[in-house]
Enzyme design. Sequence first.
Site, PDB file in Angstrom:
ATOM      1  N   PRO A 275     -14.949  -8.765 -11.377  1.00  0.00           N
ATOM      2  CA  PRO A 275     -13.579  -8.995 -11.838  1.00  0.00           C
ATOM      3  C   PRO A 275     -12.641  -7.905 -11.321  1.00  0.00           C
ATOM      4  CG  PRO A 275     -14.827  -7.920 -13.562  1.00  0.00           C
ATOM      5  CD  PRO A 275     -15.808  -8.184 -12.437  1.00  0.00           C
ATOM      6  N   GLY A 276     -11.465  -8.301 -10.887  1.00  0.00           N
ATOM      7  CA  GLY A 276     -10.464  -7.324 -10.451  1.00  0.00           C
ATOM      8  C   GLY A 276      -9.201  -7.512 -11.267  1.00  0.00           C
ATOM      9  N   ARG A 277      -8.476  -8.558 -10.912  1.00  0.00           N
ATOM     10  CA  ARG A 277      -7.201  -8.870 -11.548  1.00  0.00           C
ATOM     11  C   ARG A 277      -7.280  -8.868 -13.076  1.00  0.00           C
ATOM     12  NH1 ARG A 277      -3.402 -11.974  -8.965  1.00  0.00           N
ATOM     13  NH2 ARG A 277      -5.016 -12.609  -7.505  1.00  0.00           N
ATOM     14  N   CYS A 344      14.842  -4.686   4.172  1.00  0.00           N
ATOM     15  CA  CYS A 344      15.598  -5.553   5.069  1.00  0.00           C
ATOM     16  C   CYS A 344      14.780  -6.767   5.474  1.00  0.00           C
ATOM     17  CB  CYS A 344      16.042  -4.746   6.283  1.00  0.00           C
ATOM     18  SG  CYS A 344      17.146  -3.435   5.785  1.00  0.00           S
ATOM     19  N   TYR A 373      -3.189  -5.764  -7.546  1.00  0.00           N
ATOM     20  CA  TYR A 373      -2.604  -6.104  -6.251  1.00  0.00           C
ATOM     21  C   TYR A 373      -1.129  -5.700  -6.198  1.00  0.00           C
ATOM     22  CZ  TYR A 373      -6.996  -8.557  -6.296  1.00  0.00           C
ATOM     23  OH  TYR A 373      -8.338  -8.826  -6.419  1.00  0.00           O
TER      24      TYR A 373
HETATM   25  C1  LIG Z   1     -10.823  -9.813  -4.285  1.00  0.00           C
HETATM   26  C2  LIG Z   1     -12.269  -9.980  -4.603  1.00  0.00           C
HETATM   27  C3  LIG Z   1     -12.706  -9.921  -5.935  1.00  0.00           C
HETATM   28  C4  LIG Z   1     -11.780  -9.764  -7.109  1.00  0.00           C
HETATM   29  O1  LIG Z   1     -11.037 -10.919  -7.337  1.00  0.00           O
HETATM   30  P1  LIG Z   1     -10.110 -11.016  -8.654  1.00  0.00           P
HETATM   31  O2  LIG Z   1      -9.436 -12.325  -8.497  1.00  0.00           O
HETATM   32  O3  LIG Z   1      -9.187  -9.881  -8.621  1.00  0.00           O
HETATM   33  O4  LIG Z   1     -11.022 -10.987  -9.831  1.00  0.00           O
HETATM   34  C5  LIG Z   1     -14.063 -10.003  -6.164  1.00  0.00           C
HETATM   35  N1  LIG Z   1     -14.956 -10.166  -5.139  1.00  0.00           N
HETATM   36  C6  LIG Z   1     -14.562 -10.241  -3.850  1.00  0.00           C
HETATM   37  C7  LIG Z   1     -15.572 -10.392  -2.793  1.00  0.00           C
HETATM   38  C8  LIG Z   1     -13.207 -10.154  -3.534  1.00  0.00           C
HETATM   39  O5  LIG Z   1     -12.834 -10.234  -2.257  1.00  0.00           O
END
Ligand SMILES: *Cc1c(COP(=O)(O)O)cnc(C)c1O
Length: 415
Positions: A275-277, A344, A373
């Site tokens: 998980p990132g977002r 610009c 992001y």
């Molecule tokens: C970007 C990415 C993530 C994270 O995705 P989210 O939508 O931010 O959870 C996980 N795994 C891989 C391989 C990614 O490229």
Amino acid sequence: MNHFERRRGELHCEDVPLARIAEEVGSPTYVYSTATLVRHARVFQDALTGLDALACYAVKASGNLALLSLLRKQGMGFDIVSGGELFRALRAGADAKTIVFSGVGKQRHELAAALEAGILQFNCESEEELLQLSQVAVALKKKAPVALRVNPQVDAKTHPYIATALATSKFGVPAQRIRDAYGLAASLPGLEVVGLACHIGSQIGEVKPFVQAAGKMRALFETLCRDGHDLRHLDLGGGLGVPYGDGKTPAAPDVYGRALARELAGLDARILLEPGRLVVANAGLLLTRVLLKKRSAGKRTFVVVDAGMNDLMRPALYQAHHELEPVARPRTRIERVDVVGPVCESADVLAKARRIPHLLSGELVAIRTAGAYGMSMASNYNARPRPAEVLVSGKTYKVVRERETLEDLVRGERL
Ligand SMILES: *Cc1c(COP(=O)(O)O)cnc(C)c1O
């Protein structure tokens, strides 16, 4: 849930007024909440109870060392996509055995650095990458723990730039070739096959594509084990979406977790997730100040702020929606405006035709849900120093990344 709330009309991060941060640190500035980050990490990990799971935070969402260190202390591992992110994760104190390395094009020096560090797993995305990784590993007298990223070809129903599992995508090995690719991996002297991986996209709101992918991945995992591969990790990637205030409500982490647990019940594998977002998006906002207002010939009102597309690229890149609001007590008068940055480019629009409380020059605006992001995609376009980053904890805050200086802009350049 997040910890950005109004008190006596004024927007705070936890117990700190955002106006105080802007006064002391300047703007634009990314502001993150410790309590929100900790809560998100917990909620995600709690959602996975019932699975033998490791959540590997996707560093590319937001890679500040302070954030990584905080998430490490919450028991998260890391998903990296470059040698630079490996450096960040290790600098933040990560245990290499919690790091997975994703990405379609890894350089040999990046592979070597990850091998030297002793990471948990390389997620390889092509047959040629397997050959290259094996060569690097043999030269270093090491065995690289490998998973192949398969493209499970499910439609994640998200923005085309962040859908990654379509047949036309550059990501992963096509499902039709995956068994042969595992045969190749098993035959190479520098590799040890340990897992299977996928990542179907980002900002996915429904659980269904994840369930479909998990079902396909489970079946493939079992097939590969029957083929004689000793797979231990099933990596299902990241991608669960967050609410951006545009009326869409993505599935909650516990619903997602339960659905995965059901789909994977009884599978003898450690489940990795990336998980990132979900972890950082709502834990951060971008604090910016109104420079001036102007009217176009077409009677549009523009609010020009000191943050631009170089600071927050999502609106320009993905037509993404970010809620924005005044930091001071909002006036009752509503105005329809375009909020734009100073860059610009006509694409430098942070909010188009948005009805927001009346704003005056010099006032502060909070751009919400900017933790993921945001800073990680910021650039120096138009020779604009990148924003400062601040981490709030209760009544106090720390500048966890200083605003870039003009000297930073020309570092490494020669006349
Ligand atoms: C970007 C990415 C993530 C994270 O995705 P989210 O939508 O931010 O959870 C996980 N795994 C891989 C391989 C990614 O490229």
